[in-house]
Motif scaffolding. Structure first.
Motif, PDB file in Angstrom:
ATOM      1  N   VAL A 156       0.852  -1.189   0.000  1.00 19.07           N
ATOM      2  CA  VAL A 156       0.000   0.000   0.000  1.00 19.07           C
ATOM      3  C   VAL A 156       0.889   1.240   0.000  1.00 19.07           C
ATOM      4  N   GLN A 157       0.557   2.191  -0.843  1.00 21.01           N
ATOM      5  CA  GLN A 157       1.334   3.415  -0.943  1.00 21.01           C
ATOM      6  C   GLN A 157       0.727   4.510  -0.064  1.00 21.01           C
ATOM      7  N   GLN A 158       1.557   5.508   0.233  1.00 17.96           N
ATOM      8  CA  GLN A 158       1.105   6.675   0.973  1.00 17.96           C
ATOM      9  C   GLN A 158       1.570   7.928   0.240  1.00 17.96           C
ATOM     10  N   PRO A 159       0.844   9.029   0.393  1.00 18.20           N
ATOM     11  CA  PRO A 159       1.292  10.264  -0.272  1.00 18.20           C
ATOM     12  C   PRO A 159       2.643  10.703   0.280  1.00 18.20           C
ATOM     13  N   ASP A 160       3.456  11.279  -0.580  1.00 17.21           N
ATOM     14  CA  ASP A 160       4.778  11.752  -0.133  1.00 17.21           C
ATOM     15  C   ASP A 160       5.008  13.226  -0.433  1.00 17.21           C
ATOM     16  N   ARG A 161       3.992  13.898  -0.931  1.00 14.49           N
ATOM     17  CA  ARG A 161       4.114  15.329  -1.220  1.00 14.49           C
ATOM     18  C   ARG A 161       2.864  16.031  -0.694  1.00 14.49           C
ATOM     19  N   PHE A 162       3.095  17.044   0.125  1.00  8.74           N
ATOM     20  CA  PHE A 162       1.981  17.748   0.764  1.00  8.74           C
ATOM     21  C   PHE A 162       2.120  19.240   0.491  1.00  8.74           C
ATOM     22  N   GLU A 163       0.989  19.893   0.231  1.00  9.31           N
ATOM     23  CA  GLU A 163       1.000  21.315  -0.081  1.00  9.31           C
ATOM     24  C   GLU A 163       0.098  22.082   0.875  1.00  9.31           C
ATOM     25  N   LEU A 164       0.586  23.233   1.290  1.00 10.93           N
ATOM     26  CA  LEU A 164      -0.237  24.184   2.033  1.00 10.93           C
ATOM     27  C   LEU A 164      -0.601  25.331   1.094  1.00 10.93           C
ATOM     28  N   VAL A 165      -1.884  25.471   0.836  1.00  7.23           N
ATOM     29  CA  VAL A 165      -2.382  26.574   0.016  1.00  7.23           C
ATOM     30  C   VAL A 165      -3.222  27.479   0.900  1.00  7.23           C
ATOM     31  N   ILE A 166      -2.916  28.768   0.878  1.00  6.63           N
ATOM     32  CA  ILE A 166      -3.672  29.757   1.650  1.00  6.63           C
ATOM     33  C   ILE A 166      -4.331  30.721   0.683  1.00  6.63           C
ATOM     34  N   ASN A 167      -5.607  30.929   0.870  1.00  4.72           N
ATOM     35  CA  ASN A 167      -6.378  31.798  -0.013  1.00  4.72           C
ATOM     36  C   ASN A 167      -6.514  33.173   0.645  1.00  4.72           C
ATOM     37  N   LEU A 168      -5.651  34.099   0.246  1.00  9.37           N
ATOM     38  CA  LEU A 168      -5.676  35.441   0.826  1.00  9.37           C
ATOM     39  C   LEU A 168      -6.894  36.242   0.369  1.00  9.37           C
ATOM     40  N   LYS A 169      -7.423  35.910  -0.797  1.00 10.52           N
ATOM     41  CA  LYS A 169      -8.661  36.558  -1.242  1.00 10.52           C
ATOM     42  C   LYS A 169      -9.812  36.171  -0.316  1.00 10.52           C
ATOM     43  N   ALA A 170      -9.875  34.893   0.037  1.00 10.22           N
ATOM     44  CA  ALA A 170     -10.912  34.452   0.976  1.00 10.22           C
ATOM     45  C   ALA A 170     -10.698  35.075   2.339  1.00 10.22           C
ATOM     46  N   ALA A 171      -9.434  35.158   2.771  1.00  9.29           N
ATOM     47  CA  ALA A 171      -9.133  35.760   4.072  1.00  9.29           C
ATOM     48  C   ALA A 171      -9.624  37.205   4.126  1.00  9.29           C
ATOM     49  N   LYS A 172      -9.374  37.955   3.066  1.00 11.52           N
ATOM     50  CA  LYS A 172      -9.820  39.345   3.018  1.00 11.52           C
ATOM     51  C   LYS A 172     -11.341  39.434   3.055  1.00 11.52           C
ATOM     52  N   ALA A 173     -11.997  38.543   2.325  1.00  8.62           N
ATOM     53  CA  ALA A 173     -13.456  38.573   2.241  1.00  8.62           C
ATOM     54  C   ALA A 173     -14.115  38.265   3.581  1.00  8.62           C
ATOM     55  N   ILE A 174     -13.468  37.413   4.408  1.00  6.62           N
ATOM     56  CA  ILE A 174     -14.073  37.056   5.689  1.00  6.62           C
ATOM     57  C   ILE A 174     -13.473  37.832   6.853  1.00  6.62           C
ATOM     58  N   GLY A 175     -12.569  38.762   6.552  1.00  6.93           N
ATOM     59  CA  GLY A 175     -12.027  39.635   7.584  1.00  6.93           C
ATOM     60  C   GLY A 175     -10.963  39.001   8.459  1.00  6.93           C
ATOM     61  N   VAL A 176     -10.178  38.104   7.910  1.00  3.99           N
ATOM     62  CA  VAL A 176      -9.106  37.439   8.655  1.00  3.99           C
ATOM     63  C   VAL A 176      -7.759  37.898   8.107  1.00  3.99           C
ATOM     64  N   GLU A 177      -6.871  38.301   9.006  1.00  8.45           N
ATOM     65  CA  GLU A 177      -5.506  38.645   8.603  1.00  8.45           C
ATOM     66  C   GLU A 177      -4.593  37.481   8.982  1.00  8.45           C
ATOM     67  N   VAL A 178      -4.177  36.727   7.984  1.00 10.70           N
ATOM     68  CA  VAL A 178      -3.339  35.549   8.232  1.00 10.70           C
ATOM     69  C   VAL A 178      -1.942  36.013   8.632  1.00 10.70           C
ATOM     70  N   PRO A 179      -1.392  35.504   9.734  1.00  9.26           N
ATOM     71  CA  PRO A 179      -0.060  35.929  10.171  1.00  9.26           C
ATOM     72  C   PRO A 179       1.001  35.739   9.087  1.00  9.26           C
ATOM     73  N   ALA A 180       1.925  36.684   9.010  1.00  5.87           N
ATOM     74  CA  ALA A 180       2.956  36.654   7.975  1.00  5.87           C
ATOM     75  C   ALA A 180       3.813  35.397   8.055  1.00  5.87           C
ATOM     76  N   THR A 181       4.019  34.890   9.264  1.00  5.62           N
ATOM     77  CA  THR A 181       4.841  33.688   9.404  1.00  5.62           C
ATOM     78  C   THR A 181       4.203  32.485   8.716  1.00  5.62           C
ATOM     79  N   LEU A 182       2.875  32.397   8.773  1.00  4.70           N
ATOM     80  CA  LEU A 182       2.167  31.309   8.112  1.00  4.70           C
ATOM     81  C   LEU A 182       2.132  31.527   6.607  1.00  4.70           C
ATOM     82  N   VAL A 183       1.906  32.764   6.200  1.00  3.80           N
ATOM     83  CA  VAL A 183       1.912  33.089   4.772  1.00  3.80           C
ATOM     84  C   VAL A 183       3.247  32.693   4.145  1.00  3.80           C
ATOM     85  N   ALA A 184       4.331  32.929   4.872  1.00  4.63           N
ATOM     86  CA  ALA A 184       5.664  32.632   4.344  1.00  4.63           C
ATOM     87  C   ALA A 184       5.885  31.135   4.159  1.00  4.63           C
TER      88      ALA A 184
END
Length: 276
Positions: free
Chosen positions: A238-266
């Motif tokens: 059985v195989q397992q995934p070996d590549r993982f991605e973090l995608v952050i939607n800053l457009k969605a963040a702006k629309a819902i009034g959330v300021e994502v910390p710069a450390t996470l954005v980076a």
């Protein structure tokens, strides 16, 4: 939930018989029986409840599955030596659910009450308890909502400051009906949410973390080709995934009034912003 029967015959190439994509739990046994009766050369299926239904019906037709944790869910005794007629991909979901919870807490640092949306037919109690303990250790109260359909999803969404959708095809598969319901609702109530796949953030959620579902489909297709060329599932680890991605939607963040910390954005592998 999805099933597909695959028939491969030399000289006739390949025939795929789709049956049951987005099937609900009530019809799993019926769909599994229909696929086994068709006697295909292989059956592609997931999640665990579908695989177990098929295992009850056939010990000879190869099953190429994909589920959140094949061993913990009782689909297989071992990933390295699957045995029987089942192999596929195990998604590491319990570990990734915890990582997504950490990301959500970091993305919304002011939240003191977050939620975990769990599949009532799949999420084991020990997994939910581990998430509660991890949230408590960071000074955050975790409310768990066990749901089994879109109506329950909608009513649960309104009760918390941020929401982690735990791994399950019930609401995380990009493009599915339930996934569209989830994304529309979190946008309407301006709720920060993280889901299982990077594609979920690309479709409008605040964040998505995990393997790309398109990569998983390709990975499962390669396993299917091995089987159709004569390999036995018992001999394919059985195989397992070996590549993982973090995608952050800053457009969605702006629309819902959330300021994502710069450390996470980076740390994000991909950002969705006004230029995307």
């Amino acid at each position: 939930m999805n099933f597909a029967a695959v028939v491969f015959s030399e000289g006739q190439n390949l025939a795929v018989i789709p049956d049951g994509f987005e099937a609900d739990y009530e019809h799993v046994a019926e769909l599994a029986a229909a696929l086994v009766k068709a006697a295909p050369d292989a059956i592609i299926a997931g999640p665990a409840v579908a695989l177990r239904a098929l295992q009850d019906l056939t010990h000879t037709i190869p099953l190429i599955g994909m589920s959140e944790d094949m061993v913990a869910e009782g689909v297989l005794a071992s990933l390295a030596r699957p045995g029987g007629n089942t192999t596929g991909i195990s998604l590491l979901s319990p570990e990734l659910d915890g990582k997504r919870q950490d990301i959500l807490i970091e993305a919304v640092p002011g939240a003191r009450r977050i939620g975990a949306m769990a599949d009532a037919n799949a999420a084991p109690p020990y997994h939910l308890q581990a998430l509660e303990h991890a949230a408590r250790s960071r000074g955050v109260e975790l409310s768990i909502f066990r749901v089994s359909g879109p109506e329950e999803i909608i009513t649960s969404i309104d009760a918390v400051e941020a929401l982690n959708f735990l791994a399950t095809p019930l609401f995380a598969v990009p493009g599915s009906q339930n996934n569209r319901i989830v994304l529309d609702r979190v946008a309407a109530v301006r709720l920060p949410a993280i889901l299982q796949f990077p594609e979920d953030a690309e479709a409008g959620a605040l964040a998505g973390y995990g393997p790309r579902i398109t990569d998983l489909y390709r990975q499962r297709a390669r396993i299917t080709v091995q089987v159709l060329r004569g390999a036995k599932p018992t001999d394919i680890p059985v195989q397992q995934p070996d590549r993982f991605e973090l995608v952050i939607n800053l457009k969605a963040a702006k629309a819902i009034g959330v300021e994502v910390p710069a450390t996470l954005v980076a740390r994000a592998d991909k950002l969705i912003d006004e230029r995307t």
